[in-house]
Design a protein around this motif. Structure first.
Motif, PDB file in Angstrom:
ATOM      1  N   LEU B  53       0.805  -1.224   0.000  1.00 22.14           N
ATOM      2  CA  LEU B  53       0.000   0.000   0.000  1.00 22.14           C
ATOM      3  C   LEU B  53       0.839   1.276   0.000  1.00 22.14           C
ATOM      4  O   LEU B  53       0.313   2.363  -0.212  1.00 22.14           O
ATOM      5  CB  LEU B  53      -0.951   0.016   1.218  1.00 22.14           C
ATOM      6  N   SER B  54       2.150   1.138   0.231  1.00 20.70           N
ATOM      7  CA  SER B  54       2.955   2.367   0.321  1.00 20.70           C
ATOM      8  C   SER B  54       3.396   2.846  -1.065  1.00 20.70           C
ATOM      9  O   SER B  54       3.814   2.059  -1.910  1.00 20.70           O
ATOM     10  CB  SER B  54       4.190   2.129   1.211  1.00 20.70           C
ATOM     11  N   VAL B  55       3.268   4.171  -1.279  1.00 18.28           N
ATOM     12  CA  VAL B  55       3.647   4.764  -2.564  1.00 18.28           C
ATOM     13  C   VAL B  55       5.148   5.042  -2.541  1.00 18.28           C
ATOM     14  O   VAL B  55       5.669   5.552  -1.555  1.00 18.28           O
ATOM     15  CB  VAL B  55       2.863   6.077  -2.787  1.00 18.28           C
ATOM     16  N   ASN B  56       5.838   4.669  -3.630  1.00 15.55           N
ATOM     17  CA  ASN B  56       7.275   4.910  -3.713  1.00 15.55           C
ATOM     18  C   ASN B  56       7.593   5.318  -5.153  1.00 15.55           C
ATOM     19  O   ASN B  56       7.951   4.489  -5.995  1.00 15.55           O
ATOM     20  CB  ASN B  56       8.018   3.622  -3.315  1.00 15.55           C
ATOM     21  N   HIS B  68      11.859  -6.905  -7.019  1.00 14.83           N
ATOM     22  CA  HIS B  68      10.427  -6.845  -7.362  1.00 14.83           C
ATOM     23  C   HIS B  68      10.133  -7.956  -8.364  1.00 14.83           C
ATOM     24  O   HIS B  68      10.389  -7.802  -9.559  1.00 14.83           O
ATOM     25  CB  HIS B  68      10.078  -5.475  -7.959  1.00 14.83           C
ATOM     26  N   TRP B  69       9.583  -9.075  -7.856  1.00  8.47           N
ATOM     27  CA  TRP B  69       9.435 -10.293  -8.672  1.00  8.47           C
ATOM     28  C   TRP B  69       8.576 -10.083  -9.920  1.00  8.47           C
ATOM     29  O   TRP B  69       8.758 -10.751 -10.916  1.00  8.47           O
ATOM     30  CB  TRP B  69       8.853 -11.419  -7.824  1.00  8.47           C
ATOM     31  N   LEU B  70       7.602  -9.158  -9.808  1.00  9.58           N
ATOM     32  CA  LEU B  70       6.764  -8.883 -10.986  1.00  9.58           C
ATOM     33  C   LEU B  70       6.856  -7.421 -11.406  1.00  9.58           C
ATOM     34  O   LEU B  70       6.030  -6.918 -12.150  1.00  9.58           O
ATOM     35  CB  LEU B  70       5.295  -9.255 -10.698  1.00  9.58           C
ATOM     36  N   GLY B  71       7.842  -6.711 -10.906  1.00 14.08           N
ATOM     37  CA  GLY B  71       8.001  -5.291 -11.221  1.00 14.08           C
ATOM     38  C   GLY B  71       7.143  -4.416 -10.321  1.00 14.08           C
ATOM     39  O   GLY B  71       6.581  -4.888  -9.327  1.00 14.08           O
ATOM     40  N   THR B  72       7.070  -3.119 -10.684  1.00 12.82           N
ATOM     41  CA  THR B  72       6.261  -2.187  -9.882  1.00 12.82           C
ATOM     42  C   THR B  72       5.307  -1.423 -10.791  1.00 12.82           C
ATOM     43  O   THR B  72       5.491  -1.382 -12.004  1.00 12.82           O
ATOM     44  CB  THR B  72       7.148  -1.153  -9.153  1.00 12.82           C
ATOM     45  N   ASP B  73       4.286  -0.795 -10.169  1.00  9.83           N
ATOM     46  CA  ASP B  73       3.318  -0.039 -10.967  1.00  9.83           C
ATOM     47  C   ASP B  73       3.685   1.452 -10.996  1.00  9.83           C
ATOM     48  O   ASP B  73       4.773   1.842 -10.540  1.00  9.83           O
ATOM     49  CB  ASP B  73       1.881  -0.280 -10.472  1.00  9.83           C
ATOM     50  N   HIS B  74       2.776   2.278 -11.491  1.00  7.63           N
ATOM     51  CA  HIS B  74       3.070   3.702 -11.673  1.00  7.63           C
ATOM     52  C   HIS B  74       3.185   4.463 -10.361  1.00  7.63           C
ATOM     53  O   HIS B  74       3.613   5.611 -10.348  1.00  7.63           O
ATOM     54  CB  HIS B  74       1.999   4.334 -12.571  1.00  7.63           C
ATOM     55  N   TYR B  75       2.800   3.868  -9.251  1.00 14.74           N
ATOM     56  CA  TYR B  75       2.996   4.507  -7.939  1.00 14.74           C
ATOM     57  C   TYR B  75       4.189   3.894  -7.202  1.00 14.74           C
ATOM     58  O   TYR B  75       4.448   4.226  -6.053  1.00 14.74           O
ATOM     59  CB  TYR B  75       1.760   4.334  -7.059  1.00 14.74           C
ATOM     60  N   MET B  82       0.869  -6.697  -4.468  1.00 14.53           N
ATOM     61  CA  MET B  82      -0.514  -6.305  -4.768  1.00 14.53           C
ATOM     62  C   MET B  82      -1.329  -7.488  -5.271  1.00 14.53           C
ATOM     63  O   MET B  82      -2.516  -7.631  -4.942  1.00 14.53           O
ATOM     64  CB  MET B  82      -0.531  -5.186  -5.820  1.00 14.53           C
ATOM     65  N   ILE B  83      -0.685  -8.358  -6.053  1.00  7.63           N
ATOM     66  CA  ILE B  83      -1.384  -9.559  -6.533  1.00  7.63           C
ATOM     67  C   ILE B  83      -1.762 -10.435  -5.334  1.00  7.63           C
ATOM     68  O   ILE B  83      -2.860 -10.997  -5.280  1.00  7.63           O
ATOM     69  CB  ILE B  83      -0.490 -10.350  -7.532  1.00  7.63           C
ATOM     70  N   MET B  84      -0.855 -10.507  -4.345  1.00  9.80           N
ATOM     71  CA  MET B  84      -1.152 -11.322  -3.142  1.00  9.80           C
ATOM     72  C   MET B  84      -2.356 -10.754  -2.392  1.00  9.80           C
ATOM     73  O   MET B  84      -3.268 -11.484  -2.010  1.00  9.80           O
ATOM     74  CB  MET B  84       0.069 -11.346  -2.208  1.00  9.80           C
ATOM     75  N   THR B 233     -14.386  -3.471  -4.593  1.00  5.38           N
ATOM     76  CA  THR B 233     -13.380  -3.075  -3.600  1.00  5.38           C
ATOM     77  C   THR B 233     -12.886  -1.648  -3.858  1.00  5.38           C
ATOM     78  O   THR B 233     -12.637  -1.262  -4.992  1.00  5.38           O
ATOM     79  CB  THR B 233     -12.185  -4.041  -3.684  1.00  5.38           C
ATOM     80  N   GLN B 234     -12.755  -0.877  -2.804  1.00  7.81           N
ATOM     81  CA  GLN B 234     -12.373   0.533  -2.933  1.00  7.81           C
ATOM     82  C   GLN B 234     -10.936   0.777  -2.460  1.00  7.81           C
ATOM     83  O   GLN B 234     -10.415   0.026  -1.633  1.00  7.81           O
ATOM     84  CB  GLN B 234     -13.341   1.394  -2.111  1.00  7.81           C
ATOM     85  N   PRO B 235     -10.307   1.847  -2.954  1.00  4.71           N
ATOM     86  CA  PRO B 235      -8.949   2.183  -2.514  1.00  4.71           C
ATOM     87  C   PRO B 235      -8.910   2.400  -0.991  1.00  4.71           C
ATOM     88  O   PRO B 235      -9.923   2.802  -0.424  1.00  4.71           O
ATOM     89  CB  PRO B 235      -8.647   3.498  -3.238  1.00  4.71           C
ATOM     90  N   PRO B 236      -7.807   2.162  -0.355  1.00  2.00           N
ATOM     91  CA  PRO B 236      -6.496   1.797  -0.906  1.00  2.00           C
ATOM     92  C   PRO B 236      -6.324   0.291  -1.101  1.00  2.00           C
ATOM     93  O   PRO B 236      -5.287  -0.129  -1.569  1.00  2.00           O
ATOM     94  CB  PRO B 236      -5.534   2.302   0.174  1.00  2.00           C
ATOM     95  N   MET B 237      -7.335  -0.507  -0.733  1.00  5.60           N
ATOM     96  CA  MET B 237      -7.178  -1.970  -0.819  1.00  5.60           C
ATOM     97  C   MET B 237      -7.052  -2.402  -2.283  1.00  5.60           C
ATOM     98  O   MET B 237      -7.922  -2.056  -3.081  1.00  5.60           O
ATOM     99  CB  MET B 237      -8.396  -2.632  -0.162  1.00  5.60           C
ATOM    100  N   PRO B 238      -5.984  -3.128  -2.650  1.00  4.87           N
ATOM    101  CA  PRO B 238      -5.882  -3.543  -4.054  1.00  4.87           C
ATOM    102  C   PRO B 238      -6.845  -4.693  -4.381  1.00  4.87           C
ATOM    103  O   PRO B 238      -7.150  -5.506  -3.513  1.00  4.87           O
ATOM    104  CB  PRO B 238      -4.434  -4.031  -4.182  1.00  4.87           C
TER     105      PRO B 238
END
Lengths: 317, 299
Positions: B53-56, B68-75, B82-84, B233-238
């Motif tokens: 949930l932390s933005v970096n 990062h086993w599957l990479g990272t997103d735009h945040y 997140m998949i987990m 489901t609503q943010p911040p929960m993926p």
């Protein structure tokens, strides 16, 4: 057949009435004060009173329900709170996109599924059958909106064959409009076609082992003639039932797919209406979608009875 | 009807049922995929590779790496984490929705079969009525009144599951009510509730389990769809659906953001469908007898 159809029609009317009562109760009674819900908690008292008057909320519930039903039967769904135009006009405009999209998807899925289902059944246990079963297993698991995104990535973003979204309008001619609807229709059709291939295959396999098919072959008809004269008609019965059930999923899918392609159809309208708390429009669209599902199920029953006369005879007895 | 092996008290029969399952490729592959995602969801309660949930922003759109086993997103969110968390959400929503459907549908269907007459007719017509409200329509209604949220998705999908289980339970129970062992139970003075609990439900449990896996997979697809359009489901929960919605803007620059959650949905649904197919083959008396023959030949 006529008595059976009339009976089914009576059942259709009862279900429609029940659905309308349910939607009215949920949308107008449960929220407490719909005017408050539309305007929010900070609304002025006089604004609330004016809106209540405009929406007819001061009238008794039964009268409101009656007005709503009579209005709908006359094609009047009320006036949109946010757009200030008749909801019928709004819906009519959006239906020119959503309806062709759903019908295109239905036609595509049928055109893909029936021949492939027959192919799978007639090559039972061999490689075309096995590979088709594998492909449909994956097709069923793919979310249509994800498939839509992949189609956009490949055919719009990379190859530039199709627009990635939006709708040019029918005034620009049928060609560009149909081109804009083709990718969404393919995305909608894929999972439905996968299910339909499996139903067609198993239905055809069952029919192929029937005594009347053996008799027809014994009389000298070849496989193609036997299938065309006796097999298809009987194999289609479960397929039509599933197609009827699928229509409700297609409509639901349309609501989602329109968001992927930014198509200004019913789906987009309903989400805009939710965001703007336009309950009158939301209520009208829900009623329309539910009525369509109920009506399609009615048509499926009638078609079913036409194809298999034993069904309505059995029900009548 | 023979009593299903799965519910036999005989531990040997239970083991032989599982042993037969090992010969069914659908059961094995579906089971492994399903267990993998369930394990992933459960592990996410205690551990994820990164804080999902932390933005970096410094780590945004990183490719697949050891960190990062599957990479990272735009945040800069770690995609695997997140998949987990998404697996946890999807599975929880679909599972509770199946619970609602089975929890209400099975008693209603069994009640309809036991009592018959007008009650049966009323329950079945009610089922037809609910079928006219696909999950998305129910979710739109609930959202218009109560705002969006994961609960909407659960309720909307769960309501649609009720008539599915009611019809199945009724159909299967009706054929059992004419059987001799039920007649014997009635003659011994048992009431319809007790007969349903002691004799009907154990005998239709196999059908219900198979349908449960199918509805579970449909629930995952429906939850993804509802979250994609913002009704689930609503943010911040993926959630997988919401990840896809956000990935759409980045489709040209980072298509992996859409491909990875999509593959997670497909694999989970595929796993559950294969598991359902395998279970059906094993529990269907016709197919089971052929498996028995195969098993004896193998041994």
């Amino acid at each position: 057949m006529i008595i059976y159809s009339l009976r089914r029609f009576a059942s259709l009317c009862v279900t429609l009435a029940a659905a309308s009562l349910f939607i009215f109760s949920v949308m107008e009674i449960l929220p407490g004060d719909p005017a408050q819900l539309i305007l929010g908690i900070n609304a002025q008292t006089d604004t609330l009173a004016a809106l209540r008057e405009q929406l007819g909320l001061n009238l008794p519930l039964v009268t409101r329900y009656w007005h709503w039903i009579v209005g709908m039967l006359q094609g009047d769904f009320g006036v949109s709170y946010t757009y200030s135009v008749p909801v019928t006009e709004l819906i009519g405009e959006r239906l020119t996109i959503s309806l062709p999209l759903a019908l295109m998807a239905l036609a595509l899925s049928t055109l893909i599924a029936l021949p492939l289902g027959i192919l799978a059944a007639s090559t039972h246990g061999r490689w075309p059958d096995v590979s088709l079963i594998g492909a449909t297993q994956i097709g069923i698991a793919i979310p249509n909106f994800w498939f839509a995104m992949l189609l956009v990535l490949v055919f719009a973003v990379t190859l530039h064959w199709f627009p990635s979204g939006g709708f040019p309008g029918w005034s620009e001619g049928a060609g560009p409009a149909l081109k804009a609807l083709l990718l969404p229709a393919i995305a909608l059709a894929l999972p439905q076609a996968s299910i339909l291939v499996r139903i067609m295959r198993s239905s055809m396999l069952e029919v192929l082992h029937e005594d009347y098919m053996r008799t027809a072959r014994a009389k000298g008809l070849n496989l193609r003639q036997t299938l065309a004269r006796h097999g298809l008609r009987n194999a289609l019965i479960p397929v039509i039932t599933i197609m009827g059930l699928q229509f409700s999923f297609l409509l639901a899918g349309t609501v989602i797919i329109e968001n992927v392609f930014s198509l200004p159809g019913l789906g987009r309208l309903v989400f805009q209406a939710i965001n703007q708390r336009d309950l009158i429009t939301v209520k009208a669209i829900i009623m329309l979608l539910v009525a369509t599902v109920i009506f399609v199920n009615f048509l499926v029953d009638i078609t079913y009875a036409l194809i298999d006369p034993r069904l309505h005879r059995r029900q009548m007895s | 009807m023979t009593r299903p092996h799965l519910f036999s008290t005989d531990a040997h029969k239970y083991r032989s049922f599982l042993a037969k399952g090992m010969h069914s490729p659908s059961f094995v592959i579906g089971g492994i995929i399903t267990l993998f995602f369930i394990a992933m969801a459960l592990t996410s309660f205690v551990w994820t590779p990164h804080d999902a949930l932390s933005v970096n922003i410094a780590e945004r759109l990183k490719p697949i790496s050891a960190s990062h086993w599957l990479g990272t997103d735009h945040y800069g969110h770690d995609l695997f984490s997140m998949i987990m968390l998404g697996a946890r959400n999807s599975i929880a929503v679909a599972l509770v929705a199946v619970g609602i459907g089975a929890g209400l549908g099975v008693p209603l269907g069994s009640w309809a079969a036991a009592k018959g007459g007008w009650l049966d007719e009323a329950i079945m017509r009610m089922g037809d009525f609910i079928f006219a409200f696909p999950a998305i329509i129910s979710a739109i209604m609930i959202t218009a009144l109560a705002g969006p949220g994961a609960i909407n998705a659960i309720v909307a999908i769960g309501i649609f599951n009720i008539p599915v289980f009611a019809r199945l339970a009724r159909g299967a129970a009706l054929s059992l009510w004419t059987r001799e062992f039920i007649l014997a139970a009635r003659l011994s003075g048992k009431g319809s509730v007790r007969i349903t609990i002691e004799h009907i439900l154990p005998n239709i449990a196999n059908l219900l389990i198979v349908q449960g896996t199918i509805q579970f997979s449909l629930g995952i697809l429906a939850e993804a769809g509802l979250s994609y359009v913002g009704l689930g489901t609503q943010p911040p929960m993926p959630s997988w659906g919401k990840m896809l919605a956000e990935a759409q803007t980045w489709l040209m620059m980072a298509p992996q953001l859409a491909i990875i959650p999509g593959m997670a949905i497909i694999l989970t649904v595929l796993g559950l469908n294969l598991l359902g197919d395998g279970l059906r083959d094993m529990l269907d008396p016709k197919v089971r007898s052929s498996l028995d023959i195969g098993g004896s030949k193998a041994s």
